[in-house]
Design a protein around this motif. Sequence first.
Motif, PDB file in Angstrom:
ATOM      1  N   PHE A 301      -6.087 -12.070  -3.255  1.00 20.27           N
ATOM      2  CA  PHE A 301      -6.302 -10.403  -4.538  1.00 20.27           C
ATOM      3  C   PHE A 301      -5.315  -9.264  -3.835  1.00 20.27           C
ATOM      4  O   PHE A 301      -4.582  -9.162  -4.502  1.00 20.27           O
ATOM      5  CB  PHE A 301      -7.640 -10.379  -5.046  1.00 20.27           C
ATOM      6  N   VAL A 302      -5.913  -9.273  -3.122  1.00 20.67           N
ATOM      7  CA  VAL A 302      -5.244  -7.902  -2.198  1.00 20.67           C
ATOM      8  C   VAL A 302      -4.499  -7.870  -1.896  1.00 20.67           C
ATOM      9  O   VAL A 302      -2.898  -7.370  -1.655  1.00 20.67           O
ATOM     10  CB  VAL A 302      -6.226  -7.410  -0.711  1.00 20.67           C
ATOM     11  N   VAL A 303      -3.467  -9.207  -1.586  1.00 19.82           N
ATOM     12  CA  VAL A 303      -1.776  -9.830  -0.681  1.00 19.82           C
ATOM     13  C   VAL A 303      -1.194  -9.303  -2.509  1.00 19.82           C
ATOM     14  O   VAL A 303      -0.406  -9.085  -2.709  1.00 19.82           O
ATOM     15  CB  VAL A 303      -1.683 -10.778  -0.360  1.00 19.82           C
ATOM     16  N   VAL A 304      -1.421 -10.176  -3.390  1.00 15.10           N
ATOM     17  CA  VAL A 304      -1.066 -10.389  -4.564  1.00 15.10           C
ATOM     18  C   VAL A 304      -1.000  -9.169  -4.809  1.00 15.10           C
ATOM     19  O   VAL A 304       0.347  -8.274  -6.028  1.00 15.10           O
ATOM     20  CB  VAL A 304      -1.993 -11.047  -5.783  1.00 15.10           C
ATOM     21  N   ILE A 305      -1.749  -8.394  -5.254  1.00 13.97           N
ATOM     22  CA  ILE A 305      -1.777  -7.016  -6.159  1.00 13.97           C
ATOM     23  C   ILE A 305      -0.677  -6.089  -4.796  1.00 13.97           C
ATOM     24  O   ILE A 305      -0.415  -5.274  -5.724  1.00 13.97           O
ATOM     25  CB  ILE A 305      -2.934  -6.336  -5.880  1.00 13.97           C
ATOM     26  N   ALA A 306      -1.090  -5.864  -4.022  1.00 16.68           N
ATOM     27  CA  ALA A 306       0.246  -5.698  -2.727  1.00 16.68           C
ATOM     28  C   ALA A 306       1.431  -5.694  -3.200  1.00 16.68           C
ATOM     29  O   ALA A 306       2.607  -5.231  -3.164  1.00 16.68           O
ATOM     30  CB  ALA A 306       0.120  -6.108  -1.809  1.00 16.68           C
ATOM     31  N   MET A 307       1.703  -7.046  -3.696  1.00 19.72           N
ATOM     32  CA  MET A 307       3.113  -7.170  -4.098  1.00 19.72           C
ATOM     33  C   MET A 307       3.555  -7.071  -5.175  1.00 19.72           C
ATOM     34  O   MET A 307       4.673  -6.772  -5.911  1.00 19.72           O
ATOM     35  CB  MET A 307       3.281  -9.555  -3.377  1.00 19.72           C
ATOM     36  N   LEU A 308       2.986  -7.307  -5.680  1.00 14.94           N
ATOM     37  CA  LEU A 308       2.953  -6.846  -7.433  1.00 14.94           C
ATOM     38  C   LEU A 308       3.410  -5.435  -7.369  1.00 14.94           C
ATOM     39  O   LEU A 308       4.579  -4.738  -8.084  1.00 14.94           O
ATOM     40  CB  LEU A 308       1.247  -7.500  -7.775  1.00 14.94           C
ATOM     41  N   PHE A 309       3.087  -4.580  -7.065  1.00 12.25           N
ATOM     42  CA  PHE A 309       3.912  -3.430  -7.241  1.00 12.25           C
ATOM     43  C   PHE A 309       4.176  -2.747  -6.017  1.00 12.25           C
ATOM     44  O   PHE A 309       4.983  -1.765  -6.674  1.00 12.25           O
ATOM     45  CB  PHE A 309       1.884  -2.080  -6.014  1.00 12.25           C
ATOM     46  N   LEU A 310       4.494  -3.401  -4.769  1.00 14.85           N
ATOM     47  CA  LEU A 310       5.168  -2.763  -4.125  1.00 14.85           C
ATOM     48  C   LEU A 310       6.166  -3.914  -3.116  1.00 14.85           C
ATOM     49  O   LEU A 310       6.922  -3.260  -2.105  1.00 14.85           O
ATOM     50  CB  LEU A 310       4.263  -2.727  -2.413  1.00 14.85           C
ATOM     51  N   GLY A 311       6.244  -5.056  -3.797  1.00 16.14           N
ATOM     52  CA  GLY A 311       7.259  -5.882  -3.353  1.00 16.14           C
ATOM     53  C   GLY A 311       8.475  -6.081  -3.971  1.00 16.14           C
ATOM     54  O   GLY A 311       9.340  -6.570  -3.612  1.00 16.14           O
ATOM     55  N   GLY A 312       8.970  -5.373  -5.552  1.00 11.99           N
ATOM     56  CA  GLY A 312      10.358  -4.817  -5.414  1.00 11.99           C
ATOM     57  C   GLY A 312      10.750  -5.719  -6.934  1.00 11.99           C
ATOM     58  O   GLY A 312       9.445  -6.576  -7.068  1.00 11.99           O
ATOM     59  N   GLU A 313      10.867  -5.796  -7.505  1.00  8.91           N
ATOM     60  CA  GLU A 313      11.544  -6.620  -8.486  1.00  8.91           C
ATOM     61  C   GLU A 313      11.484  -7.934  -8.486  1.00  8.91           C
ATOM     62  O   GLU A 313      11.002  -9.142  -9.106  1.00  8.91           O
ATOM     63  CB  GLU A 313      13.099  -5.905  -9.073  1.00  8.91           C
ATOM     64  N   GLY A 314      12.413  -9.051  -6.952  1.00  8.48           N
ATOM     65  CA  GLY A 314      12.560 -10.159  -6.717  1.00  8.48           C
ATOM     66  C   GLY A 314      10.898 -10.478  -6.694  1.00  8.48           C
ATOM     67  O   GLY A 314      11.198 -11.665  -7.015  1.00  8.48           O
ATOM     68  N   LEU A 315       9.987 -10.293  -6.683  1.00 15.72           N
ATOM     69  CA  LEU A 315       8.367 -11.003  -6.552  1.00 15.72           C
ATOM     70  C   LEU A 315       7.481 -10.758  -7.584  1.00 15.72           C
ATOM     71  O   LEU A 315       6.366 -10.824  -7.167  1.00 15.72           O
ATOM     72  CB  LEU A 315       7.792 -10.299  -4.631  1.00 15.72           C
ATOM     73  N   TYR A 316       8.213  -9.161  -8.115  1.00 12.12           N
ATOM     74  CA  TYR A 316       7.268  -8.554  -9.843  1.00 12.12           C
ATOM     75  C   TYR A 316       6.705 -10.296 -10.201  1.00 12.12           C
ATOM     76  O   TYR A 316       5.675 -10.400 -10.088  1.00 12.12           O
ATOM     77  CB  TYR A 316       7.912  -8.083 -10.059  1.00 12.12           C
ATOM     78  N   TRP A 317       7.542 -11.620 -10.917  1.00 12.67           N
ATOM     79  CA  TRP A 317       6.863 -12.279 -11.698  1.00 12.67           C
ATOM     80  C   TRP A 317       6.622 -13.367 -10.706  1.00 12.67           C
ATOM     81  O   TRP A 317       5.439 -13.970 -11.453  1.00 12.67           O
ATOM     82  CB  TRP A 317       8.023 -12.958 -12.265  1.00 12.67           C
ATOM     83  N   PHE A 318       6.664 -13.284  -9.539  1.00 12.28           N
ATOM     84  CA  PHE A 318       5.820 -13.989  -8.889  1.00 12.28           C
ATOM     85  C   PHE A 318       4.446 -13.856  -8.563  1.00 12.28           C
ATOM     86  O   PHE A 318       3.629 -15.012  -8.749  1.00 12.28           O
ATOM     87  CB  PHE A 318       6.981 -14.574  -7.210  1.00 12.28           C
ATOM     88  N   SER A 319       4.209 -12.297  -8.258  1.00 12.84           N
ATOM     89  CA  SER A 319       3.388 -12.348  -8.232  1.00 12.84           C
ATOM     90  C   SER A 319       1.973 -12.312  -9.492  1.00 12.84           C
ATOM     91  O   SER A 319       1.770 -12.081  -9.553  1.00 12.84           O
ATOM     92  CB  SER A 319       2.973  -9.955  -7.915  1.00 12.84           C
TER      93      SER A 319
END
Length: 376
Positions: A301-319
């Motif tokens: 969950f920590v990794v997914v939330i980090a990608m959700l808010f910091l991963g940018g548009e390319g990783l948003y829907w993946f997260s």
Amino acid sequence: MSSENHPIDANAADRPTRRRTPRRDGKGANASANQHLADQSIIAQADEFAEKEGGVKLIANQKILGFMKIEKPMMILSLILVIGSLIAIFTKGLNLGLDFTGGVSANVIYQEPAKQTEVIGALSQAGFHDAVVQYLGTNQELLIRLPPQDGNAESLTPLLDKALDLPNNTATVDSISIVGSQVGNEIYLNSLLALAVALGMMLLYVGTRFQFKLSLGAVLALFHDVIIVVGAFALFQWPFDLTVLAAVLALIGYSINDTIVVYDRIRENFRRVRGLSPTQVLDLSLTETLRRTFMTVGTVFVVVIAMLFLGGEGLYWFSVALFIGLIAGTYSSVYIASSIPLRLGLSREDFIVRVKPEFEEEMVVFADPELQNSKD
């Protein structure tokens, strides 16, 4: 006592002494009955403790949480979610991304670092809507994907060159390609085939390693997780592209791993624990794996939330897909993957290793003629 009443056998000294084999349990003929009563007493004490502690049982000085106590409400909730997801998928459909529908793909290089939001805004002002922008290694090289456009690659290149220019930051279209709808349909069909093959191989793996009742529960739990994630994207019309599909496939691997850990403990407890009902064995197994589940889910969950808010548009829907799938997968490992085998009649008999007839020990009876004569 006289020797007339009790004659002494002259050959007794030469005959080997016959010893009776002691009973393994040392409790006499009523050992099994006494053990059964003791097991029933333990169960009764555990149930009495559970009533006092609000559903928490104590077995061998270990607190057992009553997961299966709310099994039926959770199964009803899962049924509602699955039916609702299927209705959303068949009525609203998926908002397929450019990977499945086809469109224009272009590699663009900027002289200075560029922000994705600025690039999308510049394309919208030039009439190129619904653009997807991703970084390619650095924030100066970007991948631009657009819906199907009129014209060919040669005619679109100068239009994109002009539209992508930012203030004090010139863009150059390095390469451009047009993906047809036929290629997108092939990718879509191959994606469905990949999902079907993944679920089928999971069924085969669990059935081979454990037991068919458990394999059926595992596959239905995976189907439950996939349907809920896809149904959420269909309900809210979020874009469904290859990155989301990758999240769904990753979710299948994560969920089956969590389920295998639970199944391994269930099999172990069915073999080593006596005097418990199948429901209590499942509660014991889920309680023992609860800490591991919390640690694993919390880390992911920590990794997914980090990608959700910091991963940018390319990783948003993946997260987003992973976030929903983690919740569904953790829940299904407890109330889907474990409940279905229990409803199918899972018991200790399913885990006992049967000895093949050719390996069974042969009972040999030794007839001692001298002993027989002495009895006569």
